[in-house]
Scaffold this motif. Structure first.
Motif, PDB file in Angstrom:
ATOM      1  N   HIS A 126       4.636 -24.620 -18.084  1.00 20.71           N
ATOM      2  CA  HIS A 126       4.211 -23.218 -18.059  1.00 20.71           C
ATOM      3  C   HIS A 126       4.630 -22.464 -19.317  1.00 20.71           C
ATOM      4  N   ASP A 127       4.984 -23.175 -20.367  1.00 23.64           N
ATOM      5  CA  ASP A 127       5.362 -22.548 -21.639  1.00 23.64           C
ATOM      6  C   ASP A 127       6.530 -21.587 -21.492  1.00 23.64           C
ATOM      7  N   HIS A 128       7.533 -21.980 -20.709  1.00 26.01           N
ATOM      8  CA  HIS A 128       8.718 -21.154 -20.501  1.00 26.01           C
ATOM      9  C   HIS A 128       9.961 -21.854 -21.041  1.00 26.01           C
ATOM     10  N   LEU A 129      10.959 -21.060 -21.306  1.00 27.71           N
ATOM     11  CA  LEU A 129      12.278 -21.595 -21.615  1.00 27.71           C
ATOM     12  C   LEU A 129      12.971 -21.932 -20.295  1.00 27.71           C
ATOM     13  N   ALA A 130      13.508 -23.116 -20.159  1.00 28.60           N
ATOM     14  CA  ALA A 130      14.156 -23.528 -18.913  1.00 28.60           C
ATOM     15  C   ALA A 130      15.485 -22.800 -18.753  1.00 28.60           C
ATOM     16  N   THR A 131      15.532 -21.871 -17.804  1.00 29.12           N
ATOM     17  CA  THR A 131      16.755 -21.099 -17.568  1.00 29.12           C
ATOM     18  C   THR A 131      17.097 -20.994 -16.082  1.00 29.12           C
ATOM     19  N   THR A 132      16.381 -21.735 -15.252  1.00 33.11           N
ATOM     20  CA  THR A 132      16.628 -21.677 -13.813  1.00 33.11           C
ATOM     21  C   THR A 132      17.257 -22.975 -13.338  1.00 33.11           C
ATOM     22  N   VAL A 184      16.026 -25.423 -31.251  1.00 28.36           N
ATOM     23  CA  VAL A 184      15.505 -24.454 -30.288  1.00 28.36           C
ATOM     24  C   VAL A 184      15.819 -23.023 -30.722  1.00 28.36           C
ATOM     25  N   ALA A 185      16.975 -22.815 -31.352  1.00 30.62           N
ATOM     26  CA  ALA A 185      17.308 -21.484 -31.846  1.00 30.62           C
ATOM     27  C   ALA A 185      16.302 -21.036 -32.901  1.00 30.62           C
ATOM     28  N   THR A 186      15.890 -21.961 -33.727  1.00 31.39           N
ATOM     29  CA  THR A 186      14.881 -21.647 -34.742  1.00 31.39           C
ATOM     30  C   THR A 186      13.548 -21.321 -34.093  1.00 31.39           C
ATOM     31  N   HIS A 187      13.222 -22.018 -33.023  1.00 35.11           N
ATOM     32  CA  HIS A 187      11.931 -21.854 -32.374  1.00 35.11           C
ATOM     33  C   HIS A 187      11.870 -20.607 -31.499  1.00 35.11           C
ATOM     34  N   PHE A 188      12.950 -20.296 -30.770  1.00 37.61           N
ATOM     35  CA  PHE A 188      12.925 -19.206 -29.803  1.00 37.61           C
ATOM     36  C   PHE A 188      13.521 -17.901 -30.304  1.00 37.61           C
ATOM     37  N   GLY A 189      14.355 -17.966 -31.308  1.00 47.65           N
ATOM     38  CA  GLY A 189      14.916 -16.746 -31.859  1.00 47.65           C
ATOM     39  C   GLY A 189      15.776 -15.972 -30.885  1.00 47.65           C
ATOM     40  N   GLU A 190      15.443 -14.708 -30.666  1.00 44.78           N
ATOM     41  CA  GLU A 190      16.268 -13.826 -29.839  1.00 44.78           C
ATOM     42  C   GLU A 190      16.319 -14.260 -28.377  1.00 44.78           C
ATOM     43  N   GLN A 191      15.247 -14.831 -27.876  1.00 38.53           N
ATOM     44  CA  GLN A 191      15.242 -15.291 -26.481  1.00 38.53           C
ATOM     45  C   GLN A 191      16.297 -16.378 -26.278  1.00 38.53           C
ATOM     46  N   TRP A 192      16.370 -17.297 -27.234  1.00 40.02           N
ATOM     47  CA  TRP A 192      17.392 -18.333 -27.142  1.00 40.02           C
ATOM     48  C   TRP A 192      18.784 -17.741 -27.318  1.00 40.02           C
ATOM     49  N   SER A 213      18.246 -15.408 -15.099  1.00 39.59           N
ATOM     50  CA  SER A 213      17.912 -16.827 -15.121  1.00 39.59           C
ATOM     51  C   SER A 213      16.423 -17.105 -14.986  1.00 39.59           C
ATOM     52  N   HIS A 214      15.624 -16.044 -14.788  1.00 36.63           N
ATOM     53  CA  HIS A 214      14.199 -16.281 -14.608  1.00 36.63           C
ATOM     54  C   HIS A 214      13.461 -16.019 -15.912  1.00 36.63           C
ATOM     55  N   PRO A 215      12.621 -16.930 -16.352  1.00 35.29           N
ATOM     56  CA  PRO A 215      11.925 -16.779 -17.609  1.00 35.29           C
ATOM     57  C   PRO A 215      10.869 -15.694 -17.538  1.00 35.29           C
ATOM     58  N   SER A 216      10.626 -15.071 -18.653  1.00 40.73           N
ATOM     59  CA  SER A 216       9.604 -14.040 -18.722  1.00 40.73           C
ATOM     60  C   SER A 216       8.298 -14.650 -19.177  1.00 40.73           C
ATOM     61  N   PRO A 217       7.150 -14.006 -18.843  1.00 42.84           N
ATOM     62  CA  PRO A 217       5.853 -14.554 -19.219  1.00 42.84           C
ATOM     63  C   PRO A 217       5.683 -14.672 -20.721  1.00 42.84           C
ATOM     64  N   GLY A 218       6.452 -13.896 -21.479  1.00 42.54           N
ATOM     65  CA  GLY A 218       6.284 -13.898 -22.928  1.00 42.54           C
ATOM     66  C   GLY A 218       7.089 -14.955 -23.638  1.00 42.54           C
ATOM     67  N   ASP A 219       7.793 -15.802 -22.907  1.00 40.22           N
ATOM     68  CA  ASP A 219       8.603 -16.840 -23.551  1.00 40.22           C
ATOM     69  C   ASP A 219       7.725 -17.777 -24.367  1.00 40.22           C
ATOM     70  N   ALA A 220       8.232 -18.165 -25.519  1.00 42.72           N
ATOM     71  CA  ALA A 220       7.504 -19.108 -26.371  1.00 42.72           C
ATOM     72  C   ALA A 220       7.580 -20.498 -25.779  1.00 42.72           C
ATOM     73  N   ARG A 221       6.743 -21.392 -26.264  1.00 42.59           N
ATOM     74  CA  ARG A 221       6.710 -22.763 -25.732  1.00 42.59           C
ATOM     75  C   ARG A 221       8.005 -23.484 -26.062  1.00 42.59           C
ATOM     76  N   GLN A 222       8.534 -24.174 -25.087  1.00 37.43           N
ATOM     77  CA  GLN A 222       9.766 -24.937 -25.230  1.00 37.43           C
ATOM     78  C   GLN A 222       9.457 -26.376 -25.589  1.00 37.43           C
ATOM     79  N   ARG A 223      10.198 -26.950 -26.495  1.00 39.11           N
ATOM     80  CA  ARG A 223      10.030 -28.348 -26.837  1.00 39.11           C
ATOM     81  C   ARG A 223      10.354 -29.205 -25.617  1.00 39.11           C
ATOM     82  N   HIS A 224       9.801 -30.418 -25.579  1.00 48.23           N
ATOM     83  CA  HIS A 224       9.943 -31.261 -24.383  1.00 48.23           C
ATOM     84  C   HIS A 224      11.387 -31.574 -24.057  1.00 48.23           C
TER      85      HIS A 224
END
Length: 230
Positions: A126-132, A184-192, A213-224
């Motif tokens: 779902h193109d979210h950062l895994a935080t749950t 991932v810090a380079t890819h996600f920036g402030e979200q990470w 802990s719940h990702p927002s719809p605007g999260d960038a795509r997370q690497r596998h």
């Protein structure tokens, strides 16, 4: 040492492959970094089961030094349960506090690897950062899972080689985690940055459950296999 419980090389191969395949089915390695993590875990198992069923090198070395004080170290298969013998446990070695604790650690480790992968897979899909799930507690739950399995085996059947290997593997996993986090810090920036600030890398904060802990719809795509995953 003429114990018939040693020299059982088919058991060495069978148990090693069993635990490697079992972990891989939960971990789903795909990247080079994933295979490095699996490689360290696999090397640990080879060293462990070689001494458990093949050649009891630790008993050879300790038996000549401590054999007169700890009779089991002289050559029985039960002597491989070193913590039991060194602490004077006289009951069934498989029911000792060390063995029971090892079951808990190994089981929790496999559960953590599997639970973390499910959350990671869902986040990627779902193109979210895994935080749950486990990722709400630590940034690298799957690495924690591997380390818990190794700790479980060290509680159950410690050997000189695996005791030496364990801190080395802790360092290896720490380096892999740092490498992932940089990407991932380079890819996600402030979200990470926000996630990393509130979530410890390996050791969870037990005082309270992490927030946000719940990702927002605007999260960038997370690497596998992101830094949040291991």
């Amino acid at each position: 040492m003429g114990d018939a419980a040693y020299g059982l090389w088919p058991l060495v191969v069978l148990n090693t492959l069993l635990f490697i395949v079992f972990a891989a089915s939960f971990f789903h390695p795909t990247t080079q970094r994933d295979w490095r993590a699996m490689g360290g875990y696999s090397a640990f198992l080879v060293a462990l089961f070689t001494e458990m069923y093949g050649i009891p090198l630790t008993l050879y070395l300790l038996g000549s030094w401590l054999g007169s004080r700890f009779p089991l170290l002289k050559g029985t298969h039960a002597g491989g349960h070193l913590w039991n013998d060194l602490t004077g446990w006289s009951g069934d070695p498989h029911l000792s506090p060390f063995h029971l604790a090892s079951y808990l650690a190994i089981g929790t480790g496999f559960w953590l690897i599997a639970a973390a992968w499910r959350r990671l897979h869902e986040a990627v899909r779902h193109d979210h950062l895994a935080t749950t799930g486990p990722y709400a507690w630590v940034r690298h739950p799957q690495y924690d899972g591997f380390l818990l399995i190794m700790i479980g085996f060290l509680l159950q059947w410690p050997t000189i080689l695996t005791l030496i290997m364990f801190p080395i593997l802790v360092y290896v996993y720490w380096r892999l985690a740092r490498s992932e986090e940089h990407e991932v810090a380079t890819h996600f920036g402030e979200q990470w940055a926000a996630y990393a600030e509130r979530t410890p890398a390996f050791w969870p904060k037990l005082r309270h459950r992490p927030t946000g802990s719940h990702p927002s719809p605007g999260d960038a795509r997370q690497r596998h296999r992101p830094a949040t995953g291991r």
